[in-house]
Motif scaffolding. Structure first.
Motif, PDB file in Angstrom:
ATOM      1  N   PHE A  47     -66.272 -37.732  71.386  1.00 49.51           N
ATOM      2  CA  PHE A  47     -66.714 -36.693  72.436  1.00 49.51           C
ATOM      3  C   PHE A  47     -67.964 -36.141  72.076  1.00 49.51           C
ATOM      4  O   PHE A  47     -68.726 -35.834  73.054  1.00 49.51           O
ATOM      5  N   GLY A  48     -68.164 -35.866  70.978  1.00 49.17           N
ATOM      6  CA  GLY A  48     -69.687 -35.116  70.811  1.00 49.17           C
ATOM      7  C   GLY A  48     -70.765 -35.954  70.875  1.00 49.17           C
ATOM      8  O   GLY A  48     -71.703 -35.607  71.648  1.00 49.17           O
ATOM      9  N   LEU A  49     -70.622 -37.283  70.733  1.00 45.60           N
ATOM     10  CA  LEU A  49     -71.641 -38.256  70.916  1.00 45.60           C
ATOM     11  C   LEU A  49     -71.832 -38.269  72.634  1.00 45.60           C
ATOM     12  O   LEU A  49     -73.132 -38.287  72.953  1.00 45.60           O
ATOM     13  N   GLY A  50     -70.644 -38.373  73.245  1.00 49.67           N
ATOM     14  CA  GLY A  50     -71.083 -38.526  74.732  1.00 49.67           C
ATOM     15  C   GLY A  50     -71.464 -37.123  75.289  1.00 49.67           C
ATOM     16  O   GLY A  50     -72.298 -37.213  76.194  1.00 49.67           O
ATOM     17  N   TRP A  51     -71.215 -35.936  74.620  1.00 51.93           N
ATOM     18  CA  TRP A  51     -71.474 -34.855  75.136  1.00 51.93           C
ATOM     19  C   TRP A  51     -73.004 -34.388  74.996  1.00 51.93           C
ATOM     20  O   TRP A  51     -73.736 -34.074  75.722  1.00 51.93           O
ATOM     21  N   GLY A  52     -73.556 -35.092  73.747  1.00 41.17           N
ATOM     22  CA  GLY A  52     -74.906 -35.157  73.387  1.00 41.17           C
ATOM     23  C   GLY A  52     -75.838 -36.124  74.332  1.00 41.17           C
ATOM     24  O   GLY A  52     -76.864 -35.531  74.703  1.00 41.17           O
ATOM     25  N   VAL A  53     -75.208 -37.196  74.725  1.00 37.81           N
ATOM     26  CA  VAL A  53     -76.077 -38.229  75.360  1.00 37.81           C
ATOM     27  C   VAL A  53     -76.047 -37.663  76.741  1.00 37.81           C
ATOM     28  O   VAL A  53     -77.210 -37.721  77.433  1.00 37.81           O
ATOM     29  N   ALA A  54     -74.868 -36.935  77.427  1.00 33.05           N
ATOM     30  CA  ALA A  54     -74.857 -36.631  78.885  1.00 33.05           C
ATOM     31  C   ALA A  54     -75.374 -35.189  78.900  1.00 33.05           C
ATOM     32  O   ALA A  54     -75.718 -34.959  80.063  1.00 33.05           O
TER      33      ALA A  54
END
Length: 104
Positions: A47-54
């Motif tokens: 979730f954190g990676l997706g939040w950071g990428v998006a």
């Protein structure tokens, strides 16, 4: 965010101390403590990676779409793909049924 967590922390403990019940189900308000499992850590990292990428959390995506930010479509696609993958992984595994035999 910290004030919301603090209010929730105190509020739930007050409800529990007063031994109140949920309005709809009537079950006692409370919780059980559980140790985090590896799946929780993996999910949080993903979730954190997706939040950071998006560069957005799932909530404001509707506002991004409404204001015409075209690349938010990729975030929406990722949200739907993630939900679909989760549901596929959570589907119970049912063994294949044996073919029916004709009786004579």
């Amino acid at each position: 965010m910290a004030s919301a967590v603090a209010i929730g922390f105190v509020g739930v403990r007050v409800l529990r101390a007063l031994r109140l019940r949920a309005v709809v189900s009537g079950t006692p308000i409370g919780w059980t403590a559980a140790r985090p499992e590896p799946r929780h850590v993996r999910g949080a990292v993903l979730f954190g990676l997706g939040w950071g990428v998006a560069n957005t959390c799932p909530g404001p995506v509707a506002a991004q779409i409404a204001t015409g930010i075209w690349w938010s479509a990729f975030t929406v696609g990722g949200i739907f793909l993630g939900v679909k993958l989760y549901l596929v992984r959570q589907r119970p595994r049912v063994p294949a049924a044996e073919p029916a035999r004709a009786s004579a």
